[in-house]
Motif scaffolding. Structure first.
Motif, short mmCIF file in Angstrom:
data_model
loop_
_atom_site.label_atom_id
_atom_site.label_comp_id
_atom_site.label_asym_id
_atom_site.label_seq_id
_atom_site.Cartn_x
_atom_site.Cartn_y
_atom_site.Cartn_z
N GLU A 1 0.94 -1.17 0.01
CA GLU A 1 0.05 0.30 0.05
C GLU A 1 0.91 1.08 0.12
N ILE A 2 2.05 1.23 0.67
CA ILE A 2 2.90 2.33 0.75
C ILE A 2 3.32 2.60 -0.73
N ALA A 3 3.74 1.60 -1.47
CA ALA A 3 4.19 1.81 -2.90
C ALA A 3 3.22 2.38 -3.93
N LYS A 4 1.96 2.29 -3.51
CA LYS A 4 0.84 3.15 -4.19
C LYS A 4 0.88 4.52 -3.68
N MET A 5 1.34 4.96 -2.59
CA MET A 5 1.19 6.23 -1.91
C MET A 5 2.43 7.21 -2.28
N ILE A 6 3.57 6.49 -2.61
CA ILE A 6 4.99 7.11 -2.62
C ILE A 6 4.60 8.29 -4.07
N ALA A 7 5.12 9.37 -4.07
CA ALA A 7 4.99 10.46 -4.80
C ALA A 7 5.47 11.77 -4.56
N PRO A 8 5.88 12.46 -5.60
CA PRO A 8 6.09 13.68 -5.28
C PRO A 8 4.80 14.72 -4.50
N GLY A 9 5.25 15.27 -3.42
CA GLY A 9 4.36 16.06 -2.65
C GLY A 9 3.78 15.28 -1.23
N VAL A 10 3.96 13.96 -1.39
CA VAL A 10 3.49 13.32 -0.39
C VAL A 10 4.60 13.51 0.84
N THR A 11 4.10 13.46 2.08
CA THR A 11 5.02 13.36 3.34
C THR A 11 5.20 12.09 4.15
N THR A 12 6.32 11.94 4.41
CA THR A 12 6.73 10.67 5.02
C THR A 12 5.65 10.91 6.47
N MET A 13 5.49 11.87 6.87
CA MET A 13 4.37 11.94 8.18
C MET A 13 3.14 11.33 7.87
N GLU A 14 2.53 11.51 6.40
CA GLU A 14 1.60 11.11 5.99
C GLU A 14 1.63 9.54 5.84
N ILE A 15 2.81 9.16 5.46
CA ILE A 15 2.99 7.56 5.62
C ILE A 15 3.00 6.89 6.76
N GLU A 16 3.49 7.51 7.66
CA GLU A 16 3.55 7.36 9.21
C GLU A 16 2.15 6.98 9.78
N LYS A 17 1.19 7.97 9.24
CA LYS A 17 0.03 8.05 10.01
C LYS A 17 -0.83 6.84 9.22
N PHE A 18 -0.45 6.65 7.87
CA PHE A 18 -1.24 5.54 7.26
C PHE A 18 -0.87 4.13 7.88
#
Length: 248
Positions: free
Chosen positions: A26-43
């Motif tokens: 799921e993280i692989a689908k999220m990774i893109a310019p503009g996304v923050t690693t804090m957003e990934i953390e919360k996910f």
């Protein structure tokens, strides 16, 4: 002391590994310019909770986050942050999942948008180094055989291998014996036996293998600003060969 795991314990760790692998997909689908690693953390926190699991490294020795998010020249243990990822970056997301007391650990490096050929090659070589290490993880070999094959391959491709951080045994706690360096001499170190479970997680750099510590006391980065990639799996040693417990 190396603790050999039973088939039941390995099966439980495998279930934790499946949750972890699903999270990485799921993280692989999220990774893109503009996304923050804090957003990934919360996910990640939300995903693990929905799957009945918890982030084992949160609170470990005072660490505050469910993930480590290491960008570009950061070797490992980067903190999640609110600064957006940029086109051409690469980011390693590392996490340890606890499912009903069984642990699994895996890191993956992701390209952010379109990366340079040099960055893609670093990622490709690092991933291949991981799988070469796994292939050497058979009963009768030694820990040194794993590190040697990784070092020989990575250095042969023109990269360096981080010395300050290693793979490690894992079970009911994050770090157990044996420790698994990603460099070394063949025929040295602990002999691999059925029931051993450990991580292999080479960190491969474009420049020097040496690292320095940030003021936060956690984040390591390359000493010369070179970029660093990392791929990690948790594996179990069996009569049939190594089993990847965190396979995606």
């Amino acid at each position: 002391m190396i603790t050999l795991k039973t088939e039941r314990e390995i099966a439980l760790m495998h279930e934790a590994g499946k949750v972890l692998a699903a999270c990485h997909r799921e993280i692989a689908k999220m990774i893109a310019p503009g996304v923050t690693t804090m957003e990934i953390e919360k996910f990640v926190e939300k995903f693990l909770k929905e799957h009945g699991a918890t982030p084992e490294q949160k609170g470990y020795q005072g660490y505050k986050y469910a993930t480590c998010a290491s960008i570009n020249d950061e070797v490992c243990h980067g903190f999640p942050r609110k600064k957006p990822l940029q086109e051409g970056d690469m980011v390693t997301i590392d996490m340890v999942v606890n499912l009903n007391g069984a642990l699994a650990d895996s890191a993956w490096t992701y390209a952010v948008g379109n990366v340079s050929d040099e960055t893609q090659r670093l990622m490709d070589v690092t991933k291949e180094a991981l799988y070469k290490g796994i292939a050497a993880s058979v009963i009768g070999n030694r820990v040194g055989d794993i590190g040697h094959v990784i070092q020989k391959y990575a250095e042969g491709e023109g990269y360096s291998v981080v010395r300050d951080f290693t793979g490690h045994g894992i079970g009911s706690s994050i770090h157990e014996d044996p420790y698994v360096p990603h460099y070394g001499l063949p025929g040295k170190g602990a002999r691999l036996k059925e029931g051993m479970v450990f991580t292999i997680e080479p960190m491969i750099n474009t420049g020097s293998y040496k690292s320095k510590m940030d003021k936060n006391g956690w984040t390591a980065r390359t000493i010369d600003g070179g970029w660093s990639a990392q791929y990690e799996h948790t594996i179990a040693i069996t009569k049939e060969g190594p089993i990847i417990l965190t396979a995606q």
